[in-house]
Design a protein around this motif. Structure first.
Motif, PDB file in Angstrom:
ATOM      1  N   ARG A 270       0.846  -1.187   0.000  1.00 16.05           N
ATOM      2  CA  ARG A 270       0.000   0.000   0.000  1.00 16.05           C
ATOM      3  C   ARG A 270       0.888   1.246   0.000  1.00 16.05           C
ATOM      4  NH1 ARG A 270       1.605  -3.178   3.392  1.00 16.05           N
ATOM      5  NH2 ARG A 270      -0.422  -4.081   3.839  1.00 16.05           N
ATOM      6  N   THR A 271       0.253   2.374  -0.307  1.00 15.74           N
ATOM      7  CA  THR A 271       0.959   3.662  -0.307  1.00 15.74           C
ATOM      8  C   THR A 271       0.987   4.214   1.119  1.00 15.74           C
ATOM      9  OG1 THR A 271      -0.042   4.065  -2.461  1.00 15.74           O
ATOM     10  CG2 THR A 271       0.958   5.949  -1.373  1.00 15.74           C
ATOM     11  N   GLN A 272       2.122   4.755   1.532  1.00 16.23           N
ATOM     12  CA  GLN A 272       2.214   5.441   2.817  1.00 16.23           C
ATOM     13  C   GLN A 272       3.150   6.641   2.698  1.00 16.23           C
ATOM     14  OE1 GLN A 272       2.218   1.481   5.580  1.00 16.23           O
ATOM     15  NE2 GLN A 272       2.397   3.398   6.690  1.00 16.23           N
ATOM     16  N   LEU A 273       3.104   7.479   3.715  1.00 20.56           N
ATOM     17  CA  LEU A 273       4.076   8.570   3.788  1.00 20.56           C
ATOM     18  C   LEU A 273       5.298   8.059   4.539  1.00 20.56           C
ATOM     19  CD1 LEU A 273       1.790  11.582   4.799  1.00 20.56           C
ATOM     20  CD2 LEU A 273       2.527  10.891   2.511  1.00 20.56           C
TER      21      LEU A 273
ATOM     22  N   HIS B 286       3.912   5.375   9.709  1.00 22.05           N
ATOM     23  CA  HIS B 286       2.900   5.464  10.760  1.00 22.05           C
ATOM     24  C   HIS B 286       1.538   5.048  10.238  1.00 22.05           C
ATOM     25  CE1 HIS B 286       6.268   7.685  12.309  1.00 22.05           C
ATOM     26  NE2 HIS B 286       5.811   7.342  13.505  1.00 22.05           N
ATOM     27  N   GLU B 287       0.743   4.475  11.129  1.00 20.20           N
ATOM     28  CA  GLU B 287      -0.513   3.882  10.705  1.00 20.20           C
ATOM     29  C   GLU B 287      -1.458   3.680  11.881  1.00 20.20           C
ATOM     30  OE1 GLU B 287       2.913   1.778  11.433  1.00 20.20           O
ATOM     31  OE2 GLU B 287       2.569   2.180   9.334  1.00 20.20           O
TER      32      GLU B 287
ATOM     33  N   ARG C 171      -4.563  -3.781   8.817  1.00 21.49           N
ATOM     34  CA  ARG C 171      -4.068  -5.078   8.355  1.00 21.49           C
ATOM     35  C   ARG C 171      -2.541  -5.139   8.369  1.00 21.49           C
ATOM     36  NH1 ARG C 171      -6.206  -6.525   2.528  1.00 21.49           N
ATOM     37  NH2 ARG C 171      -4.908  -4.692   2.193  1.00 21.49           N
ATOM     38  N   LYS C 172      -1.907  -4.063   7.912  1.00 19.97           N
ATOM     39  CA  LYS C 172      -0.439  -4.075   7.818  1.00 19.97           C
ATOM     40  C   LYS C 172       0.208  -4.242   9.188  1.00 19.97           C
ATOM     41  CE  LYS C 172      -0.845   0.453   6.438  1.00 19.97           C
ATOM     42  NZ  LYS C 172      -2.101   0.657   7.169  1.00 19.97           N
TER      43      LYS C 172
END
Ligand SMILES: Cc1cc2nc3c(=O)[nH]c(=O)nc-3n(C[C@H](O)[C@H](O)[C@H](O)COP(=O)(O)O)c2cc1C
Length: 198
Positions: free
Chosen positions: A45-48, A60-61, A66-67
């Motif tokens: 997935r895309t993240q910063l 950060h999430e 799920r990840k």
């Protein structure tokens, strides 16, 4: 970039400082983060990329995502960052661990107000509401937190300590190639550097 094996820096962080924006730059790199699914199938997935330091790379999430379950079961992770204007790609493989509370707080404080609010309202329940209700509830939350939005208990961050860093360098005039750094463990200070085909 005129790289030869003899003038490639022995320490990949020298190149990272050149390639990645500083942590103070509010424009964070948008990266792909790959994990190993609980069923063994790769997920991404895309993240910063929130920040990086001599230990590795911080993302950060939401702790219920799920990840996060995937990283708890298998810390293996990969990050791909693309810089199309510079014809560059950075691929990182490594092992994830939960970031320190201090780092998590710093990253939350550095997020925009929109992203701070999103960390509170990014739930399945909220996603299931009709769009008008979502807009109304979003505006109400914003108005009720005009003095600032504190860190939600579901905010979590991971540090990905690299085992491999691959700097892909493209060129319109000749073939692309990679500078590939590997090490045996995430605490090993000694990197092996190779030039590879792109
Ligand atoms: C540009 C962009 C940036 C994003 N940044 C993040 C981020 O920093 N953290 C995050 O948890 N999700 C971020 N997302 C959402 C994720 O891509 C993903 O949809 C969400 O985290 C759920 O992923 P998971 O089900 O694999 O856990 C971003 C999405 C986009 C398009």
């Amino acid at each position: 970039m005129n790289l030869k094996l003899h003038n490639v820096p022995a320490d990949p962080w020298e190149l990272l400082h050149e390639w990645l924006p500083s942590n103070e730059n509010p424009e964070r790199p948008v990266v792909t983060v790959a994990t190993v699914g609980l069923d063994g199938i790769p997920d991404a997935r895309t993240q910063l990329l929130s920040e990086y330091d001599e230990h590795g790379f911080y993302i950060h999430e939401d702790s219920r995502s799920r990840k996060v379950a995937q990283l708890a079961a298998n810390p293996g992770a990969a990050i791909v960052a693309r810089f199309p204007e510079e014809a560059r790609q950075l691929v990182i493989q490594g092992l994830a661990e939960v970031a320190s509370a201090e780092e998590q707080a710093r990253a939350y404080a550095n997020r925009s107000e929109y992203l701070q609010q999103l960390a509170w309202q990014n739930t399945i329940e909220f996603a299931s509401l009709p769009q008008e209700d979502r807009i109304e509830s979003w505006a109400a939350f914003k108005a009720a937190h005009a003095d600032g939005i504190g860190q939600p208990p579901t905010w979590i961050g991971h540090l990905i300590r690299p085992l491999r860093l691959s700097f892909w360098i493209g060129s319109a005039e000749t073939a692309s190639r990679r500078v590939d750094y590997t090490r045996a463990s995430v605490t090993d200070p000694q990197w092996t550097v190779k030039l590879l085909a792109g």
